[in-house]
Scaffold this motif. Structure first.
Motif, PDB file in Angstrom:
ATOM      1  N   GLN B 136       0.823  -1.216   0.000  1.00  0.00           N
ATOM      2  CA  GLN B 136       0.000   0.000   0.000  1.00  0.00           C
ATOM      3  C   GLN B 136       0.857   1.264   0.000  1.00  0.00           C
ATOM      4  N   LEU B 137       2.187   1.088   0.011  1.00  0.00           N
ATOM      5  CA  LEU B 137       3.077   2.241   0.098  1.00  0.00           C
ATOM      6  C   LEU B 137       3.771   2.489  -1.242  1.00  0.00           C
ATOM      7  N   SER B 138       4.190   3.741  -1.450  1.00  0.00           N
ATOM      8  CA  SER B 138       4.990   4.057  -2.633  1.00  0.00           C
ATOM      9  C   SER B 138       6.406   3.518  -2.430  1.00  0.00           C
ATOM     10  N   GLY B 139       7.184   3.498  -3.515  1.00  0.00           N
ATOM     11  CA  GLY B 139       8.557   3.004  -3.430  1.00  0.00           C
ATOM     12  C   GLY B 139       9.384   3.758  -2.404  1.00  0.00           C
ATOM     13  N   GLY B 140       9.244   5.078  -2.429  1.00  0.00           N
ATOM     14  CA  GLY B 140      10.016   5.891  -1.493  1.00  0.00           C
ATOM     15  C   GLY B 140       9.638   5.604  -0.050  1.00  0.00           C
ATOM     16  N   GLN B 141       8.320   5.421   0.171  1.00  0.00           N
ATOM     17  CA  GLN B 141       7.870   5.093   1.532  1.00  0.00           C
ATOM     18  C   GLN B 141       8.379   3.722   1.951  1.00  0.00           C
ATOM     19  N   GLN B 142       8.356   2.767   1.006  1.00  0.00           N
ATOM     20  CA  GLN B 142       8.840   1.421   1.336  1.00  0.00           C
ATOM     21  C   GLN B 142      10.307   1.458   1.736  1.00  0.00           C
ATOM     22  N   GLN B 143      11.094   2.245   0.983  1.00  0.00           N
ATOM     23  CA  GLN B 143      12.512   2.286   1.303  1.00  0.00           C
ATOM     24  C   GLN B 143      12.746   2.953   2.653  1.00  0.00           C
TER      25      GLN B 143
END
Lengths: 220, 240
Positions: B136-143
């Protein structure tokens, strides 16, 4: 054959249902031990240890390459010759666990291999041991993916349990054969009843499996 | 903090690391650059033993790495790693991703682990995402979650393996900001990245690797604007 022959069904049904209970119980326990054996063997086949890997590969190939009937007879009729006597139910349970373990191990192995290796690396990089990474990170994801093939394996096992009739396990097929012999006929209504009883178990199960497959396809 | 002595790594016939010797002091932010296939990622992966060096010695915080399991698991708690592809655990919430290792490895009580996780989520600006799943998160949030997860075991060193190269351009900044804050807090970091802005602003040293060797190293300005080695010059000419 006359229409009134079908009236034999209410007569035989109580015995057949008690046979069904045995079918369910023995399948349930075989599935359980098969799952344990299958997980251990599936993990062992992926290990770097060549002895473990070779041993378990041999097990899987031998079991999958020989008929279940032969395995069953070996355990029930041949083991007594070397001093191991097992009652029919136990012999059936042992044979089916060993058999199912081999098939389940292949499913488990595929499930583990389908998980990206980065998952284990992330777990290890956090200081978890290999086993912790397996248990908390890889296996939960793998088992989620392999629910449908495992379900199919269990349906197969449920049907194959009818083979146990030949070693006198008192399950559905055994009672059906006994009834046909005792009544001298009525094979059609009796075997149709047996078939319907299996169907009553396998149909709902495959429905569940199909639903699980659709859930996975949706990716949630 | 990190000592590398003549580290070699072979993959079959392939000689990927050809004698790496270097030292990273506490509080340093070392940025490794170099063409693909130069061994940067392999070197990083050797530092926390995801790859076992074929030869040479690696000493982390005074502990010499060897392949006994207790040794490796212990050292890995001191060395956090952030991957290019995040590698979050998709079947767990953000909170569970972060608290798993503290609970299982450090033996923290769940409530204590959750307190630490909340603190770290605030630090990476994702306090409201604790109950979200990675997908449910964007790539930047995941990182950023992945960084929080690595920090939760309270490592002394953080390794970053191309942390922004799988991200859409507009998300690179948010991840680099988190890394900058981390560096300002005094974390010892080794970063494989071609983010020049980050290297110049935060990096204390840049290593240029080519064909399994450290070809040139120095302060970011020196390496970027006044490279002495011609292979460094050629490489920088291509990416600048």
């Amino acid at each position: 054959m006359e229409l009134s022959d079908w009236l034999v069904i209410p007569e035989i049904l109580p015995l057949m249902l008690s046979g069904l209970k045995v079918t369910v119980v023995i399948t349930f326990f075989s599935v359980l031990t098969g799952l344990v054996i299958g997980t251990i063997v599936g993990l062992a086949r992926l290990s770097d240890n060549r002895f473990l890997c070779g041993l378990t590969t041999a097990y899987v190939e031998i079991i999958r390459g020989t008929p279940l009937m032969v395995q069953l007879f070996l355990i029930y009729y041949a083991l007594p010759e070397i001093g191991i006597h097992l009652p029919p139910m136990i012999a059936g349970w042992v044979a089916y666990s060993i058999n199912s373990g081999a098939y389940v191990s292949e499913v488990v192995r595929g499930g583990i291999q389908s998980i990206d290796s980065g998952q284990m690396e992330a777990a290890r990089s956090l200081g978890m041991s290999w086993w912790q990474g397996m248990r908390y990170v890889v296996l939960p994801q793998a088992f989620r993916n392999i629910m449908p093939p495992l379900g199919n394996e269990f349906i197969m096992l449920l049907k194959d349990s009818s083979l146990m009739a030949v070693i006198a396990v008192p399950e559905v097929m055994r009672y059906a054969n006994l009834m046909v012999g005792r009544k001298g006929g009525y094979a059609l209504p009796i075997y149709v009843t047996a078939g319907l009883l299996y169907l009553a178990l396998t149909l709902p199960l495959s429905l569940v499996v199909r639903r699980a497959e659709r859930g996975l396809a949706k990716g949630d | 903090m990190i000592e590398l002595k003549n580290v070699h790594k072979h993959f079959g016939q392939l000689h990927v690391l050809k004698g790496i010797t270097s030292t990273v002091d506490q509080g340093e932010v070392v940025v490794i650059i170099g063409p693909s296939g130069s061994g940067k990622s392999t070197l990083l992966r050797c530092i926390n033993y995801l790859e076992e060096p074929t030869k040479g010695e690696i000493i982390i915080d005074g502990i010499k790495l060897n392949h006994s399991a207790t040794n490796i698991n212990r050292v890995r708690q001191e060395v956090g790693m952030v991957f290019q592809s995040f590698n979050l655990f998709p079947h767990m919430t953000v909170m569970d991703n972060i608290t798993l290792a503290p609970k299982k490895v450090r033996g923290l009580a769940p409530s204590k682990a959750e307190d630490i996780a909340q603190e770290l989520l605030a630090k990476v600006g994702l306090s409201d995402k604790a109950e979200a799943y990675p997908r449910q998160l964007s790539g930047g949030q995941q990182q950023r979650v992945a960084i929080a997860r690595a920090l939760a075991v309270q490592p002394k060193v953080m390794l970053f393996d191309e942390p922004t190269s799988a991200l859409d351009p507009e998300m690179i900044g948010e991840v680099l900001d988190v890394m900058k804050n981390l560096a300002e807090d005094g974390m010892t970091m080794v970063v494989v990245s071609h983010e020049m802005g980050f290297a110049r602003e935060v990096g204390t040293r840049v290593l240029f690797m080519d064909e399994g060797k450290i070809v040139e190293e120095g302060k970011p300005e020196e390496v970027f604007f006044n490279p002495k080695n011609e292979r460094t010059q050629a490489f920088l000419g291509k990416i600048l």
